[in-house]
Design an enzyme around this catalytic site. Sequence first.
Site, PDB file in Angstrom:
ATOM      1  CB  SER A  30      -8.835  -1.953   4.437  1.00 26.04           C
ATOM      2  OG  SER A  30      -9.260  -3.142   3.844  1.00 26.04           O
ATOM      3  CD  GLU A  86      -5.963   0.833   2.366  1.00 20.92           C
ATOM      4  OE1 GLU A  86      -5.827  -0.281   2.885  1.00 20.92           O
ATOM      5  OE2 GLU A  86      -6.719   1.040   1.405  1.00 20.92           O
ATOM      6  NE  ARG A 109      -3.534  -2.401   0.113  1.00 21.55           N
ATOM      7  CZ  ARG A 109      -3.020  -3.450  -0.545  1.00 21.55           C
ATOM      8  NH1 ARG A 109      -1.943  -3.322  -1.300  1.00 21.55           N
ATOM      9  NH2 ARG A 109      -3.603  -4.610  -0.494  1.00 21.55           N
TER      10      ARG A 109
HETATM   11  C1  LIG Z   1     -15.658  -0.301  -0.692  1.00 19.23           C
HETATM   12  C2  LIG Z   1     -14.176  -0.059  -0.905  1.00 19.23           C
HETATM   13  C3  LIG Z   1     -13.322  -1.128  -1.114  1.00 19.23           C
HETATM   14  C4  LIG Z   1     -11.938  -0.908  -1.328  1.00 19.23           C
HETATM   15  N1  LIG Z   1     -11.132  -1.989  -1.539  1.00 19.23           N
HETATM   16  C5  LIG Z   1      -9.805  -1.809  -1.755  1.00 19.23           C
HETATM   17  C6  LIG Z   1      -8.947  -2.922  -1.975  1.00 19.23           C
HETATM   18  O1  LIG Z   1      -9.375  -4.070  -2.019  1.00 19.23           O
HETATM   19  N2  LIG Z   1      -7.628  -2.683  -2.169  1.00 19.23           N
HETATM   20  C7  LIG Z   1      -7.107  -1.426  -2.165  1.00 19.23           C
HETATM   21  O2  LIG Z   1      -5.887  -1.280  -2.347  1.00 19.23           O
HETATM   22  N3  LIG Z   1      -7.902  -0.340  -1.966  1.00 19.23           N
HETATM   23  C8  LIG Z   1      -9.232  -0.503  -1.759  1.00 19.23           C
HETATM   24  N4  LIG Z   1     -10.052   0.583  -1.536  1.00 19.23           N
HETATM   25  C9  LIG Z   1      -9.455   1.930  -1.483  1.00 19.23           C
HETATM   26  C10 LIG Z   1      -9.576   2.708  -2.816  1.00 19.23           C
HETATM   27  O3  LIG Z   1     -10.607   2.223  -3.609  1.00 19.23           O
HETATM   28  C11 LIG Z   1      -8.282   2.671  -3.628  1.00 19.23           C
HETATM   29  O4  LIG Z   1      -7.214   3.176  -2.866  1.00 19.23           O
HETATM   30  C12 LIG Z   1      -8.418   3.476  -4.923  1.00 19.23           C
HETATM   31  O5  LIG Z   1      -7.277   3.269  -5.737  1.00 19.23           O
HETATM   32  C13 LIG Z   1      -8.579   4.972  -4.689  1.00 19.23           C
HETATM   33  O6  LIG Z   1      -8.896   5.551  -5.934  1.00 19.23           O
HETATM   34  P1  LIG Z   1      -9.644   6.947  -6.019  1.00 19.23           P
HETATM   35  O7  LIG Z   1      -9.574   7.408  -7.447  1.00 19.23           O
HETATM   36  O8  LIG Z   1     -11.003   6.856  -5.453  1.00 19.23           O
HETATM   37  O9  LIG Z   1      -8.701   7.832  -5.109  1.00 19.23           O
HETATM   38  P2  LIG Z   1      -9.035   9.206  -4.358  1.00 19.23           P
HETATM   39  O10 LIG Z   1      -9.726   8.915  -3.068  1.00 19.23           O
HETATM   40  O11 LIG Z   1      -9.707  10.135  -5.298  1.00 19.23           O
HETATM   41  O12 LIG Z   1      -7.554   9.695  -4.065  1.00 19.23           O
HETATM   42  C14 LIG Z   1      -6.757   8.992  -3.129  1.00 19.23           C
HETATM   43  C15 LIG Z   1      -5.391   9.681  -3.036  1.00 19.23           C
HETATM   44  O13 LIG Z   1      -4.698   9.561  -4.275  1.00 19.23           O
HETATM   45  C16 LIG Z   1      -4.452  10.837  -4.855  1.00 19.23           C
HETATM   46  N5  LIG Z   1      -4.716  10.713  -6.289  1.00 19.23           N
HETATM   47  C17 LIG Z   1      -5.895  10.383  -6.887  1.00 19.23           C
HETATM   48  N6  LIG Z   1      -5.723  10.342  -8.226  1.00 19.23           N
HETATM   49  C18 LIG Z   1      -4.424  10.652  -8.462  1.00 19.23           C
HETATM   50  C19 LIG Z   1      -3.640  10.769  -9.648  1.00 19.23           C
HETATM   51  N7  LIG Z   1      -4.149  10.568 -10.858  1.00 19.23           N
HETATM   52  N8  LIG Z   1      -2.340  11.116  -9.514  1.00 19.23           N
HETATM   53  C20 LIG Z   1      -1.777  11.325  -8.301  1.00 19.23           C
HETATM   54  N9  LIG Z   1      -2.479  11.237  -7.147  1.00 19.23           N
HETATM   55  C21 LIG Z   1      -3.790  10.896  -7.234  1.00 19.23           C
HETATM   56  C22 LIG Z   1      -5.407  11.796  -4.166  1.00 19.23           C
HETATM   57  O14 LIG Z   1      -4.869  13.109  -4.143  1.00 19.23           O
HETATM   58  C23 LIG Z   1      -5.501  11.183  -2.784  1.00 19.23           C
HETATM   59  O15 LIG Z   1      -4.417  11.559  -2.004  1.00 19.23           O
HETATM   60  C24 LIG Z   1     -11.429   0.400  -1.328  1.00 19.23           C
HETATM   61  C25 LIG Z   1     -12.312   1.480  -1.123  1.00 19.23           C
HETATM   62  C26 LIG Z   1     -13.667   1.255  -0.922  1.00 19.23           C
HETATM   63  C27 LIG Z   1     -14.594   2.408  -0.720  1.00 19.23           C
END
Ligand SMILES: Cc1cc2nc3c(=O)[nH]c(=O)nc-3n(C[C@H](O)[C@H](O)[C@H](O)COP(=O)(O)OP(=O)(O)OC[C@H]3O[C@@H](n4cnc5c(N)ncnc54)[C@H](O)[C@@H]3O)c2cc1C
Length: 382
Positions: free
Chosen positions: A253, A374, A164
């Site tokens: 998580s 996380e 992570r």
């Molecule tokens: C129901 C649920 C289940 C999940 N299961 C998992 C799992 O199994 N495994 C896992 O690893 N994660 C899991 N996650 C966490 C999450 O989905 C991941 O971390 C996902 O990759 C976040 O993507 P996002 O676009 O929503 O990020 P955001 O919440 O929009 O951003 C997260 C962070 O990344 C930065 N960011 C976003 N896009 C970019 C970019 N293009 N360039 C640079 N920085 C950026 C943002 O500034 C922020 O700091 C889960 C979340 C939920 C709600």
Amino acid sequence: MSERLADHTTTRVGGPARAWVTARTEAEALEAVRAADAAGDPLFVLGGGSNTLMADAGFDGTVVRLAFDGIEVLREDGGDVLVRVAAGHAWDEAVAWTVEQGLGGVEALSGIPGSAGATPVQNVGAYGADVSQVLVSLRAWDRQAPGGGAVVELGADELRFGYRDSIIKRSMVEGGAPSPRWIVLSIDLRLRRAAAGAEPTAPVRYAQLARALGVEEGSHATLRTVREQVLALRASKGMVWDEADRDTWSTGSYFTNPIVPAAVRASLPEGAPAFAAGTAEDGTELVKLSAAWLIDHAGFGKGFGLPDAEPREGDVDGRGPDGAGLAGGRASLSTKHTLAVTNRGDASTEDVLTIARAVRDGVKARYGVDLHHEPMIIGTAL
Ligand SMILES: Cc1cc2nc3c(=O)[nH]c(=O)nc-3n(C[C@H](O)[C@H](O)[C@H](O)COP(=O)(O)OP(=O)(O)OC[C@H]3O[C@@H](n4cnc5c(N)ncnc54)[C@H](O)[C@@H]3O)c2cc1C
């Protein structure tokens, strides 16, 4: 026009942004990022909001939501297929596309919410897979390049992926900055096409998934059945985001599995799961513990919440002036999984953090183990 983060995050919490840009093309994103940086305005880059907890007070700066998508095949060489996915593409839609195309490599990462561009940030992973196993390189805007920034290409080895973790995440966490040095614009994945006429399959690297599929761990199953089974397992744990299911109004998580010196294992009860996790730089043997087990056994079962409290004078953002906020029934652990802190309908960010703090402190008091969060927490702290 300004927007509330609560309308753009999966936990449905977070206050308004002072300025908001929805970037529908890469050029629009670059323009907005450059303008904010040139003006010295705090910047927050948002994908799907599934790993973000923004303060109730909101963000006093510019939020740039990356909303540009697209998938293209860059090269095909024997069975290797290089696929480029735009940062704003919904990750699970990209995974569904790869399975439809018969391309193996990311099927075990089905059902993870959010954008493709965020997957390298914390090296998303599940069911024995993580994105570092297939990510070859990415294109990013380097905000610290001379002249106010430049588009750069970073190879997987430069991203220093960990559990992570990546240098992109570290550039925020270590710098205490709300946004990373590198804004991911697209990711290139090396996927595998089955030989002509053969059923596309993938190795199953996770015991629970293998059991659900009725195969031996390490043997192969079709991409389609892996995806279907992963989605079913995830849904049973509230780990597929669903507007109608409050157990999924979370960041998935909330805590990572703690990686600790192997000696710590000896102080835990016999049943506590621990997996070999390599060695530290000084040679200390490390193990990865199960955060879910620690939480559960420290007395925080599924659905754990805190009693309601009358609002008190002087409360700030739902927390009392003494810092002892109570989350009422508004936030609780998921009723399906002890690792997710969920919004039951009208929680604030502080309500969510109140539950998370109780869990973190309870595990520390019971087992002496530090739990690390996380999601990215912006404008407030755990
Ligand atoms: C129901 C649920 C289940 C999940 N299961 C998992 C799992 O199994 N495994 C896992 O690893 N994660 C899991 N996650 C966490 C999450 O989905 C991941 O971390 C996902 O990759 C976040 O993507 P996002 O676009 O929503 O990020 P955001 O919440 O929009 O951003 C997260 C962070 O990344 C930065 N960011 C976003 N896009 C970019 C970019 N293009 N360039 C640079 N920085 C950026 C943002 O500034 C922020 O700091 C889960 C979340 C939920 C709600």
